[in-house]
Design a protein around this motif. Structure first.
Motif, PDB file in Angstrom:
ATOM      1  N   GLY A   6     -37.698 -66.834 -46.383  1.00 45.20           N
ATOM      2  CA  GLY A   6     -38.902 -66.036 -45.435  1.00 45.20           C
ATOM      3  C   GLY A   6     -40.089 -66.430 -45.390  1.00 45.20           C
ATOM      4  N   SER A   7     -41.608 -66.808 -45.273  1.00 44.84           N
ATOM      5  CA  SER A   7     -42.304 -67.200 -44.772  1.00 44.84           C
ATOM      6  C   SER A   7     -43.079 -66.937 -46.504  1.00 44.84           C
ATOM      7  CB  SER A   7     -43.344 -67.264 -44.412  1.00 44.84           C
ATOM      8  OG  SER A   7     -44.703 -67.745 -44.423  1.00 44.84           O
ATOM      9  N   LEU A   8     -43.720 -68.394 -47.359  1.00 41.28           N
ATOM     10  CA  LEU A   8     -44.547 -67.865 -48.457  1.00 41.28           C
ATOM     11  C   LEU A   8     -45.769 -67.320 -47.729  1.00 41.28           C
ATOM     12  CD1 LEU A   8     -43.131 -70.579 -50.625  1.00 41.28           C
ATOM     13  CD2 LEU A   8     -42.857 -67.905 -50.997  1.00 41.28           C
ATOM     14  N   ASP A   9     -46.025 -66.003 -48.178  1.00 38.23           N
ATOM     15  CA  ASP A   9     -47.638 -65.450 -47.282  1.00 38.23           C
ATOM     16  C   ASP A   9     -46.898 -63.790 -47.813  1.00 38.23           C
ATOM     17  OD1 ASP A   9     -45.946 -63.966 -45.691  1.00 38.23           O
ATOM     18  OD2 ASP A   9     -46.158 -65.258 -44.478  1.00 38.23           O
ATOM     19  N   LYS A  12     -44.582 -61.041 -47.032  1.00 29.48           N
ATOM     20  CA  LYS A  12     -43.421 -61.203 -47.965  1.00 29.48           C
ATOM     21  C   LYS A  12     -43.448 -60.709 -49.713  1.00 29.48           C
ATOM     22  CE  LYS A  12     -41.510 -63.458 -43.517  1.00 29.48           C
ATOM     23  NZ  LYS A  12     -40.556 -62.036 -43.259  1.00 29.48           N
ATOM     24  N   GLY A  35     -38.339 -71.378 -47.888  1.00 34.18           N
ATOM     25  CA  GLY A  35     -39.349 -71.096 -46.840  1.00 34.18           C
ATOM     26  C   GLY A  35     -40.936 -71.893 -47.608  1.00 34.18           C
ATOM     27  N   THR A  36     -42.086 -72.234 -46.782  1.00 33.94           N
ATOM     28  CA  THR A  36     -42.695 -72.552 -47.046  1.00 33.94           C
ATOM     29  C   THR A  36     -43.964 -71.832 -46.275  1.00 33.94           C
ATOM     30  OG1 THR A  36     -44.471 -74.303 -47.271  1.00 33.94           O
ATOM     31  CG2 THR A  36     -42.824 -73.894 -44.728  1.00 33.94           C
ATOM     32  N   GLY A  37     -44.855 -72.185 -46.791  1.00 38.66           N
ATOM     33  CA  GLY A  37     -46.234 -71.414 -46.980  1.00 38.66           C
ATOM     34  C   GLY A  37     -47.638 -71.067 -47.288  1.00 38.66           C
ATOM     35  N   HIS A  61     -38.865 -75.858 -46.080  1.00 39.69           N
ATOM     36  CA  HIS A  61     -38.298 -75.528 -44.730  1.00 39.69           C
ATOM     37  C   HIS A  61     -37.689 -76.259 -44.249  1.00 39.69           C
ATOM     38  CE1 HIS A  61     -38.013 -74.635 -40.906  1.00 39.69           C
ATOM     39  NE2 HIS A  61     -38.002 -75.808 -40.030  1.00 39.69           N
ATOM     40  N   SER A  81     -40.822 -57.979 -48.550  1.00 38.15           N
ATOM     41  CA  SER A  81     -42.024 -58.128 -47.604  1.00 38.15           C
ATOM     42  C   SER A  81     -42.274 -56.705 -47.608  1.00 38.15           C
ATOM     43  CB  SER A  81     -41.292 -57.766 -46.190  1.00 38.15           C
ATOM     44  OG  SER A  81     -40.676 -59.366 -46.037  1.00 38.15           O
ATOM     45  N   GLU A  84     -42.556 -55.565 -42.379  1.00 33.70           N
ATOM     46  CA  GLU A  84     -41.725 -56.236 -41.756  1.00 33.70           C
ATOM     47  C   GLU A  84     -41.177 -55.229 -40.400  1.00 33.70           C
ATOM     48  OE1 GLU A  84     -39.991 -59.646 -40.855  1.00 33.70           O
ATOM     49  OE2 GLU A  84     -40.490 -59.280 -43.122  1.00 33.70           O
ATOM     50  N   THR A  87     -36.759 -57.843 -39.962  1.00 31.99           N
ATOM     51  CA  THR A  87     -36.474 -59.589 -40.280  1.00 31.99           C
ATOM     52  C   THR A  87     -35.236 -59.934 -39.620  1.00 31.99           C
ATOM     53  OG1 THR A  87     -36.176 -61.162 -41.529  1.00 31.99           O
ATOM     54  CG2 THR A  87     -36.005 -59.131 -42.524  1.00 31.99           C
TER      55      THR A  87
END
Length: 182
Positions: A6-9, A12, A35-37, A61, A81, A84, A87
């Motif tokens: 997932g997005s590292l935000d 999540k 994932g990245t973010g 990513h 998360s 959500e 997902t």
């Protein structure tokens, strides 16, 4: 092997993931983070701060084929998360035969059942962290249960195949049209 995708935000909750794994007493696990973010730096620092760097790999990513390769190696998919819908990574994990441990809310509540995964009721941060850690410890101690969940995924995923989902939507539309005509 665990996998988190997932997005590292903040939505999540990678902090909850990392803190939960830090609370697991066993060290018989490895985590693949895909994932990245905006929270990548914070997550990486937290992993190092908690002494988990040897067991956690940040992949960033990656191409879909690489995600599928990582899923094929995973024993458990984790979702932390807080916000959500449903997902798509659940469907990807199910397609790979990987059970999911998730918070028991949002769309995950309706997809993950006791046959194909583990749902953890969210409460306060510390309580949720500790329940996630306890569930992971229980699965690490009972590999037969983890294997049974993997088998359960094979039966549960059938209802989510695109061919069946299309039929389900068509049935809903037909029911609505029939009801509107009466």
């Amino acid at each position: 092997v665990f996998i988190w995708i997932g997005s590292l935000d903040w939505r999540k909750s990678p902090d909850l993931l990392i803190d939960s794994l830090a609370a697991v007493k066993s060290d018989d696990w490895r985590l693949e983070i895909v994932g990245t973010g905006p929270l990548l730096e914070m997550a990486t620092a937290r992993v190092h701060e908690l002494g988990l760097a040897e067991r956690v790999t940040f992949h960033g990513h990656v191409a879909r084929a690489e995600v599928q390769n990582l899923l094929a190696q995973a024993d458990l998919h984790l979702i932390t998360s807080m916000s959500e819908a449903n997902t798509t990574v659940i469907w990807e994990a199910m397609a790979a035969g990987v059970p999911t441990l998730t918070l028991d809310h949002c769309g995950m509540h309706d997809v993950v059942c006791d046959k194909c995964g583990v749902r953890v009721p969210p409460t306060d941060y510390a309580g949720t962290r500790d329940r996630i850690a306890a569930e992971i410890e229980a699965l690490l101690a009972d590999r037969e249960k983890l294997a049974a969940l993997s088998e359960g995924v094979a039966s549960c995923r059938e209802q989510y195949l695109w061919s069946k989902r299309s039929r389900r939507w068509l049935d809903i539309y037909r029911d609505i049209i029939a009801e509107a005509r009466t």
